[in-house]
Design an enzyme around this catalytic site. Sequence first.
Site, short mmCIF file in Angstrom:
data_model
loop_
_atom_site.label_atom_id
_atom_site.label_comp_id
_atom_site.label_asym_id
_atom_site.label_seq_id
_atom_site.Cartn_x
_atom_site.Cartn_y
_atom_site.Cartn_z
N CYS A 2 0.83 -1.19 0.00
CA CYS A 2 0.00 0.00 0.00
C CYS A 2 0.88 1.25 0.00
CB CYS A 2 -0.95 0.05 1.18
SG CYS A 2 -2.04 -1.37 1.35
N ARG A 27 5.61 -0.64 -4.39
CA ARG A 27 5.19 -1.26 -3.14
C ARG A 27 4.11 -2.31 -3.37
NH1 ARG A 27 6.64 1.74 1.46
NH2 ARG A 27 4.83 0.99 2.61
N TRP A 74 -3.19 -2.54 -1.51
CA TRP A 74 -2.84 -3.94 -1.72
C TRP A 74 -3.78 -4.76 -0.85
CZ3 TRP A 74 -0.63 -8.31 0.69
CH2 TRP A 74 0.01 -9.23 -0.16
N ASN A 98 -2.59 2.37 5.74
CA ASN A 98 -1.74 1.20 5.49
C ASN A 98 -1.68 0.40 6.78
OD1 ASN A 98 -1.19 2.33 3.02
ND2 ASN A 98 0.93 2.87 3.50
N GLY A 99 -1.62 -0.92 6.66
CA GLY A 99 -1.45 -1.75 7.85
C GLY A 99 -2.66 -2.64 8.09
N GLU A 483 19.19 -17.06 -3.88
CA GLU A 483 18.83 -15.74 -4.39
C GLU A 483 18.58 -15.78 -5.89
OE1 GLU A 483 18.09 -11.61 -4.62
OE2 GLU A 483 17.87 -13.15 -3.07
N LYS A 487 15.04 -14.71 -7.62
CA LYS A 487 14.91 -13.69 -8.66
C LYS A 487 14.13 -14.23 -9.86
CE LYS A 487 16.36 -10.27 -6.72
NZ LYS A 487 15.67 -10.90 -5.61
N GLU A 490 10.47 -14.55 -8.89
CA GLU A 490 9.79 -13.27 -8.68
C GLU A 490 9.38 -12.60 -9.97
OE1 GLU A 490 11.42 -11.16 -4.65
OE2 GLU A 490 12.85 -11.35 -6.29
N HIS A 506 20.28 -36.18 -2.15
CA HIS A 506 19.24 -36.34 -1.14
C HIS A 506 17.88 -35.87 -1.65
CE1 HIS A 506 22.10 -37.46 2.02
NE2 HIS A 506 22.91 -36.58 1.44
N LYS A 605 6.93 -4.30 -2.39
CA LYS A 605 8.33 -3.98 -2.11
C LYS A 605 8.61 -4.00 -0.62
CE LYS A 605 12.46 -2.53 -3.27
NZ LYS A 605 13.38 -3.45 -3.94
#
Length: 610
Positions: A2, A27, A74, A98-99, A483, A487, A490, A506, A605
């Site tokens: 948001c 965001r 969001w 927001n929140g 990472e 990426k 995402e 394994h 974000k």
Amino acid sequence: MCGIVAFAGVTTCAPVLVEGLRRLEYRGYDSAGLAVHTGRGIEIVRAVGKLGRLAEALQKRELPGTVGIGHTRWATHGRPSERNAHPHTSGPVAVVHNGIIENHAALRRELEGEGVVFSSDTDTEIVAHLVARALACGATNLEAAVRVALGRVTGAYAIAAVSSNEPDVIVVAKQDSPLVLGRADDAWLAASDIPAILARARDFVLLEDGELAVLRRTGARITKLDGTPVERAPKPVDWDIDQAEKGGFSHFMAKEIHEQPRAVEATLRGRIRRGSGEITLDGIGISGDEAKAVRRVYFVACGTSAHAAMVGRYWIEQLARVPATVEIASEVRYREPVFEEGDLVVAVSQSGETADTLAAVKAAKTRGAKILAVANVLHSAIPRASDGALYTHAGPEIGVASTKCFTTQLAAMLVFALWLGRARGTLTEADAARAVDALLRVPGQMKELASDGAKAEAVAHATRDARSALFLGRGTAFPIALEGALKLKEVSYVHAEGYAAGEMKHGPIALVDRDLPVFAICPKDRNHEKTLSNVQEVRAREGRVIAIATHGDRDVAALAEHVLEIPEADELVLPLLTVVPLQLVAYYAATLRGLDVDQPRNLAKTVTVE
């Protein structure tokens, strides 16, 4: 998650609000809206989807006022829809938030029992009704009504409120969700993040938890929620507005990959010096004697920051000889972790506002641990809650998939590990000097890697039909494998898994066939031969090997379908180099699929809610 923008000035505010919301698109959001005092009262415009839809709605409806609030939502409570988009209203009041209001269900039942009819499924609408009720019950103005309303809610919030009865006033407040004030020549602004208002303001005040501010064109007044005055002078930031623009690149992610040499160089500047093992770290809140007394280093982080922390763990153990562990912050807060005096908790967060990491910091502090924050945003919540801070200097990062914030975190943590090793006497000055010289070469090496994307693009073309990918690495290359996989997931939506290469037998080896791209991070380091044996296992099963290898490594080249080369470097700094080709592959994989690289679906974000 948001975004909030608020403006009290002398110019028409709707374009300013939309401009600020565009700078907060990273965001994550699914709807947007504005509330502007037009002189006739508060008028609302809302739209579902991208900000272009809101801009289209504004073309059909003039909002001439100079005081207003804007929001990108969001979805948390209620699906994305116009009725659930912010701002929410009740009587003369409009609110953006927001929140999460944690006691929203009980408050909703209470308000409905009093006859209030809700027009949305959101928790935010509760705040609007509480403020309006406070005004109806005798609160003298919007400020007083917001204080009463916030006294009833529990949870995380950043709010901005306006009233049709007070055309020149905006009231904002925060608790566990970021909010910054900005001063311009003829206006005061507020936003969820500095880039939103960086084009308009150069001096900023970061609100702290439990604070409220009243904004007018002529000034801002800050108090605690109980009314106690707060004196905090605005401060400039060293971010340039050009850093928050694409600068000729097609996407922010591409720009930020190419900005990494400058960002790493800025993070190192003033902290290390060529040919010297002397490390200078101001503001970390740890003395030399305290460094010697550290019994354990306990990293807490989420997402990409957790991968950086995993690399930091290797460095701390190797250079400072202190036991270290890495915990996902969202798990720490719901366990009963054992934090003790003598523990150093390193909280890693690019925004400095990550909710789960902040909660873990607060828990550790109550148990007597020392806290060091590694963050990119000056005076953000996690550094303020810590004993000291080690700031990165990446500048604003707009792309949701972190690149330059990750590598600057790596640079900062390697410098800290060197400092800790020197302070504890486990690292000689000569070894520290060698590491420093290797670090100082990294920006130039990264520039070379970032500027040569042709091979990474070729890999993206060659693997564009793959539905899954495997990333393997050993030692510090293991977190880089994680990472690299993250990426790719995402931004290209390709399923990818990172694995410790030693775990091949394994389980993951069952996935290997001629259709599976396997990214093997195999630079010349102490684990080179072992990782090479895993590459051979993949090739024996007809797997497609894409290797990240040191320039001129013929052994790897003989086994790989594609080789993404990195320059020779001290193994301490290899994570800063091996990650760059993986970032580029992910970027090109997404662009080839025609995806929204900078704003991947469902992602935000800054994660300021659970």
